[in-house]
Design an enzyme around this catalytic site. Structure first.
Site, mmCIF file in Angstrom:
data_model
loop_
_atom_site.group_PDB
_atom_site.id
_atom_site.type_symbol
_atom_site.label_atom_id
_atom_site.label_comp_id
_atom_site.label_asym_id
_atom_site.label_seq_id
_atom_site.Cartn_x
_atom_site.Cartn_y
_atom_site.Cartn_z
ATOM 1 N N ARG A 124 17.933 43.698 0.047
ATOM 2 C CA ARG A 124 19.124 43.219 -0.646
ATOM 3 C C ARG A 124 19.376 41.727 -0.473
ATOM 4 O O ARG A 124 19.647 41.012 -1.445
ATOM 5 C CB ARG A 124 20.380 43.967 -0.155
ATOM 6 C CG ARG A 124 20.626 45.282 -0.819
ATOM 7 C CD ARG A 124 21.202 46.242 0.172
ATOM 8 N NE ARG A 124 20.196 46.509 1.172
ATOM 9 C CZ ARG A 124 19.276 47.469 1.050
ATOM 10 N NH1 ARG A 124 19.314 48.253 0.027
ATOM 11 N NH2 ARG A 124 18.332 47.643 1.966
ATOM 12 N N THR A 125 19.313 41.256 0.744
ATOM 13 C CA THR A 125 19.719 39.864 0.968
ATOM 14 C C THR A 125 18.762 38.922 0.244
ATOM 15 O O THR A 125 19.187 38.045 -0.506
ATOM 16 C CB THR A 125 19.754 39.564 2.482
ATOM 17 O OG1 THR A 125 20.540 40.564 3.117
ATOM 18 C CG2 THR A 125 20.352 38.203 2.759
ATOM 19 N N LYS A 149 -0.038 30.305 12.915
ATOM 20 C CA LYS A 149 -0.971 29.417 13.633
ATOM 21 C C LYS A 149 -0.299 28.777 14.843
ATOM 22 O O LYS A 149 -0.866 27.907 15.483
ATOM 23 C CB LYS A 149 -1.462 28.304 12.698
ATOM 24 C CG LYS A 149 -2.153 28.795 11.451
ATOM 25 C CD LYS A 149 -2.509 27.581 10.578
ATOM 26 C CE LYS A 149 -2.704 27.986 9.136
ATOM 27 N NZ LYS A 149 -2.493 26.851 8.221
ATOM 28 N N ARG A 167 16.434 34.174 7.354
ATOM 29 C CA ARG A 167 16.682 35.338 8.225
ATOM 30 C C ARG A 167 15.659 35.289 9.353
ATOM 31 O O ARG A 167 14.480 35.049 9.117
ATOM 32 C CB ARG A 167 16.541 36.651 7.463
ATOM 33 C CG ARG A 167 16.585 37.853 8.397
ATOM 34 C CD ARG A 167 16.638 39.165 7.672
ATOM 35 N NE ARG A 167 17.947 39.383 7.068
ATOM 36 C CZ ARG A 167 18.319 40.507 6.478
ATOM 37 N NH1 ARG A 167 17.467 41.525 6.420
ATOM 38 N NH2 ARG A 167 19.512 40.630 5.938
ATOM 39 N N HIS A 191 25.917 37.753 10.069
ATOM 40 C CA HIS A 191 25.357 37.911 8.718
ATOM 41 C C HIS A 191 26.465 37.475 7.751
ATOM 42 O O HIS A 191 27.072 38.296 7.067
ATOM 43 C CB HIS A 191 24.946 39.369 8.508
ATOM 44 C CG HIS A 191 24.044 39.612 7.332
ATOM 45 N ND1 HIS A 191 23.808 38.673 6.334
ATOM 46 C CD2 HIS A 191 23.311 40.707 7.004
ATOM 47 C CE1 HIS A 191 22.979 39.204 5.449
ATOM 48 N NE2 HIS A 191 22.655 40.426 5.823
#
Ligand code: CP
Length: 302
Positions: free
Chosen positions: A51-52, A80, A101, A129
């Site tokens: 969703r986000t 890396k 995120r 959030h």
């Protein structure tokens, strides 16, 4: 809000929260515009999301902007050994705004300190959030007609649930009564209770809500998050603690809405989905309009 990162919901004043809700309402009426033409938004997802990420990308696409980024850090040079600092400084060169995120609490704040463009926190570990919170506020205002004086039930993982932490802080501006329903292992942390005590906000803790649900205006269900447990046995003990089913909604208030940030596992039975009090899929749609409002405000376009 212009050019400011959004890391915690407390970065916005109550007036700014209401302003975003108003702008989201405008986008709900007309979500296809060309105001982001020429703008590039980077979405850096170090943790899974449906969703986000997709609602951010949908929001940008509908406003004529472009998206760059990755959905899995293993496809970036982090694999890396590149540091978060170097990644963010580099990506800052390529875009006007970063949406990130990350599983580590505090990572979004750190990214905002090293970035040369604003950063939006799309979830940092169990911490915050804030864009989910803004879409939750939009959903509550839209369904209740107000944010003031509501009886809000927060159910499930109140310890690790970052959406719960952000919502608790934001709603505390509007004189709610909170009912916290959780297993002992996942109770709301003391720091949030202290926060509410300092603001004089009423709250009650329960281990069951099958009878008291009759008093609720909003029931905010959450998933027990397997990924936050270091001991799988602890997860097994609590994973089925609460399952909301349709029978439990008999006799509840007319205005009651069931919210859930999603994804759900089994904490809301599918028989609830067709009940008019189930709002979670519309809530997810509201994420597009709310994120359009947040992006356009930070870029100084609204
Ligand atoms: N509500 C929410 O954050 O959903 P995703 O994890 O799918 O982005």
């Amino acid at each position: 809000m212009k050019n400011k990162s959004l890391i915690s919901i407390n970065d916005y004043t109550p007036e700014e929260l209401l302003k975003i809700i108003d702008i989201a309402g405008e986008f709900e009426k007309n979500s296809v515009q060309d105001i982001l033409k020429g703008k590039v938004i980077a979405t850096l997802f170090f943790e899974p999301s449906t969703r986000t990420r997709l609602s951010f990308e949908s929001a940008v696409n509908r406003l004529g902007g472009r998206i760059i980024g990755f959905t899995d850090a293993s496809s970036s040079s982090v694999k890396k050994g590149e540091s978060l600092k170097d990644t963010i400084r580099t990506v800052s060169n390529y875009c006007d705004l970063i949406v990130m995120r990350h599983p580590l609490e505090g990572s979004a704040r750190y990214a905002s300190e090293v970035a040369t463009v604003p950063v939006i926190n799309a979830g940092d570990g169990a911490n915050q959030h804030p864009t989910q919170c803004l879409l939750d506020l939009f959903s509550i205002k839209k369904t209740q007609g107000t944010l003031e004086n509501l009886n809000i039930f927060l159910v499930g993982d109140l310890k690790y649930g970052r959406t719960v932490h952000s919502l608790l802080m934001a709603m505390s501006n509007f004189n709610p009564t909170f009912n916290f329903i959780s297993p002992d292992e996942l109770k709301i942390p003391d720091e949030y209770k202290l926060f509410l005590d300092n603001k004089g906000i009423k709250y009650y803790e329960h281990s069951d809500f099958s009878e008291i649900i009759l008093r609720a205006d909003i029931v905010y269900m959450t998933r027990i998050q397997k990924e936050r447990f270091s001991d799988p046995m602890e997860y097994e003990k609590v994973k089925n603690s609460y399952v909301l089913n349709n029978d439990m909604l008999t006799g509840t208030k007319e205005n009651l809405k069931i919210l859930h940030p999603l994804p759900r596992v089994n904490e809301i039975s599918e028989d609830v989905d067709e009940n008019e009090k189930a709002y979670y899929f519309t809530q997810a749609l509201n994420g597009v309009f709310t994120r359009q409002a947040i992006i356009s405000s930070i870029l100084g376009l609204k």
